[in-house]
Write an enzyme that holds these catalytic residues in place. Structure first.
Site, PDB file in Angstrom:
ATOM      1  N   ARG A 102       5.086   2.189  -6.143  1.00  0.00           N
ATOM      2  CA  ARG A 102       3.639   2.415  -6.137  1.00  0.00           C
ATOM      3  C   ARG A 102       3.208   2.915  -4.768  1.00  0.00           C
ATOM      4  NH1 ARG A 102       1.361  -2.879  -9.490  1.00  0.00           N
ATOM      5  NH2 ARG A 102       2.569  -2.477 -11.379  1.00  0.00           N
ATOM      6  N   ARG A 118       2.676  -6.670  -0.640  1.00  0.00           N
ATOM      7  CA  ARG A 118       2.275  -5.397  -1.248  1.00  0.00           C
ATOM      8  C   ARG A 118       3.167  -4.298  -0.677  1.00  0.00           C
ATOM      9  NH1 ARG A 118      -2.486  -4.320  -3.917  1.00  0.00           N
ATOM     10  NH2 ARG A 118      -3.386  -6.258  -3.144  1.00  0.00           N
ATOM     11  N   GLU A 136      -2.363 -13.371  -7.346  1.00  0.00           N
ATOM     12  CA  GLU A 136      -1.861 -12.873  -8.621  1.00  0.00           C
ATOM     13  C   GLU A 136      -0.362 -12.599  -8.562  1.00  0.00           C
ATOM     14  OE1 GLU A 136      -0.309  -9.710 -10.907  1.00  0.00           O
ATOM     15  OE2 GLU A 136      -1.595  -8.933  -9.307  1.00  0.00           O
ATOM     16  N   SER A 141       0.118 -10.154 -14.507  1.00  0.00           N
ATOM     17  CA  SER A 141      -0.989  -9.768 -15.371  1.00  0.00           C
ATOM     18  C   SER A 141      -0.414  -9.525 -16.755  1.00  0.00           C
ATOM     19  CB  SER A 141      -1.676  -8.492 -14.866  1.00  0.00           C
ATOM     20  OG  SER A 141      -2.485  -8.762 -13.747  1.00  0.00           O
ATOM     21  N   ARG A 171       7.131 -11.298  -5.156  1.00  0.00           N
ATOM     22  CA  ARG A 171       6.031 -12.263  -5.028  1.00  0.00           C
ATOM     23  C   ARG A 171       6.491 -13.673  -5.400  1.00  0.00           C
ATOM     24  NH1 ARG A 171      -0.022  -9.912  -5.939  1.00  0.00           N
ATOM     25  NH2 ARG A 171       0.221  -8.083  -4.594  1.00  0.00           N
TER      26      ARG A 171
END
Length: 430
Positions: A262, A277, A349, A352, A391
């Site tokens: 990403r 991130r 988070e 999801s 994560r």
């Protein structure tokens, strides 16, 4: 993608649903394009019918020696061909404009989704475990003594630039163990089919799951046109791209461990420290393909699959329903699972889990044949992290950190670490 027939039938309801995402009314613009397109198609078909009739009449005029009528009809046919071609071209342009507009619009929120603008309006629905009561001030993952030696950001920056990390030794082993643990749990206990997929895909695959055309800046494209996947949602969901499957084969449940890429184009200045991130990371992704009447229950089942990973690792977490303004574009409803990070003193988070209804299926033209007979219908698609490996590593080491800089590791991982139970303050497995 949205069903144009639904917009025609209920334009006010369509605009009202989009307004929950903070978007302005667009149904009138859609319907104007649709009406213009349909009128052009009808006009072209009418002109073609007249030209066909004239073609038959021209032969009759020639046969009876009516040269004037013959020439008139020939001229009419020639003019009609040009007019019909122009109308067809204009109809195609209107159709493309309509498709392009629909392709940029997000999915409609499920009625059960709470109203709201951003994450402050999300609604907690479940909480598991209590944050550990530390006898010292816990630090973030990259500040733990036993982790520092195996988490090298400087060398990664030399190799690739910012937002990359080089893992080695005990930390690399822990990262691998986490991925293996997640895969085994999802395959052996949750019944998912382990799948190894490419990490480079054609452009239409990115379009099928909604990453294109609107969110291209968030991903990477190679010089020869392939796209690097931002998540295995792209590859796993597109397995049924262009297919019509039997309902008896549903639900189809896949899990894949892949590299993900990403650009993080919209996250400048956010989470720049540590490996929270990154541009390149690994994720264990779950995807389900279901019949429409199965998708709501499947959403809850997939949420439990992700929650179970955290429970087996002994990590405190909470689950929230995202409000309409905070959901991803392709989702009609999303559960975010947030793990407790003591170094940040907050929940973050880690998964999801989204149900997309037939939004992606329409873009992919993915259908099923109903077991009871009848016309093929669009499948429903769902996706969710099960979990993001990096994560999860962060959560494991932050929650397991000790005052001397060592880290106690969850019992569920011990078999994957050769029986080792901790990372010492010197950065080795012990």
């Amino acid at each position: 993608m949205h069903d144009i027939r639904t917009i025609r039938d209920t334009p006010a309801a369509f605009d009202a649903a989009l307004s929950r995402r903070g978007l302005a009314p667009v149904a009138a613009q859609i319907l104007a394009l649709d009406e213009a397109r349909r009128k052009l198609i009808l006009a072209a078909e009418t002109a073609q019918a007249e030209a066909n009739k004239a073609s038959k009449d021209v032969g009759a005029a020639k046969a009876r020696g009516d040269d004037a009528e013959f020439e008139r009809l020939r001229a009419l046919i020639a003019d009609s061909k040009a007019q019909i071609a122009a109308m067809n071209d204009e109809a195609k342009a209107k159709d493309q404009a309509l498709t392009d507009l629909l392709a940029t619009l997000p999915n409609l929120p499920d009625p059960s989704v709470p109203d709201g603008k951003d994450e402050a309006d999300n609604v907690e629905i479940h909480r598991h475990g209590a944050p550990r009561d530390f006898a010292f001030a816990p630090v973030e993952h990259y500040e733990i003594a036993g982790i520092k030696t195996g988490m090298d950001f400087e060398t990664a920056a030399k190799l690739s630039g910012s937002r990359f990390v080089l893992l080695s030794g005990a930390v690399a082993r822990l990262h691998r163990a986490l991925a293996q643990f997640m895969l085994d749990l999802h395959v052996e206990e949750h019944g998912l089919t382990e799948t190894i997929t490419p990490v480079m895909v054609r452009e239409d695959m990115m379009y099928g799951t909604g990453q294109l055309p609107k969110f291209g800046e968030d991903s990477y494209q190679t010089t020869n046109g392939w796209w690097l996947i931002p998540t295995a949602e792209v590859t796993l969901t597109n397995i049924v791209n262009g297919e019509t499957v039997d309902e008896s084969t549903l639900p189809r449940r896949h899990v894949a461990h892949t590299l993900c890429f990403r650009s993080e184009a919209g996250s400048a200045g956010r989470d720049t420290s540590g490996m929270l991130r990154q541009h390149q990371f690994e994720k264990v992704e779950m995807v389900s393909i279901t019949a429409p009447d199965q998708s709501a229950a499947e959403h809850d089942r997939m949420t439990r699959c992700a929650q179970t990973v955290l429970e087996r690792l002994g990590l405190p977490y909470r689950t929230v329903v995202l409000c309409a303004g905070d959901m991803g574009a392709g989702a009609t409803k999303t559960h975010d699972i947030e793990v407790w990070l003591p170094g940040q003193n907050t929940y973050r988070e880690i998964s999801s889990v989204s149900v997309c209804g037939d939004y992606q299926a329409r873009r992919m033209n993915a259908r099923f044949r109903p077991a009871a007979g009848g016309k093929p219908a669009f499948v429903h698609t769902l996706n969710g992290s099960g979990l993001a490996v990096g994560r999860t590593l962060i959560a494991v080491v932050e929650n397991g950190q000790q005052a001397d800089g060592s880290v106690d590791l969850p019992a569920a991982l011990h078999p994957y670490l050769g029986g080792k139970t901790r990372i010492t303050a010197e950065g080795v497995l012990g």
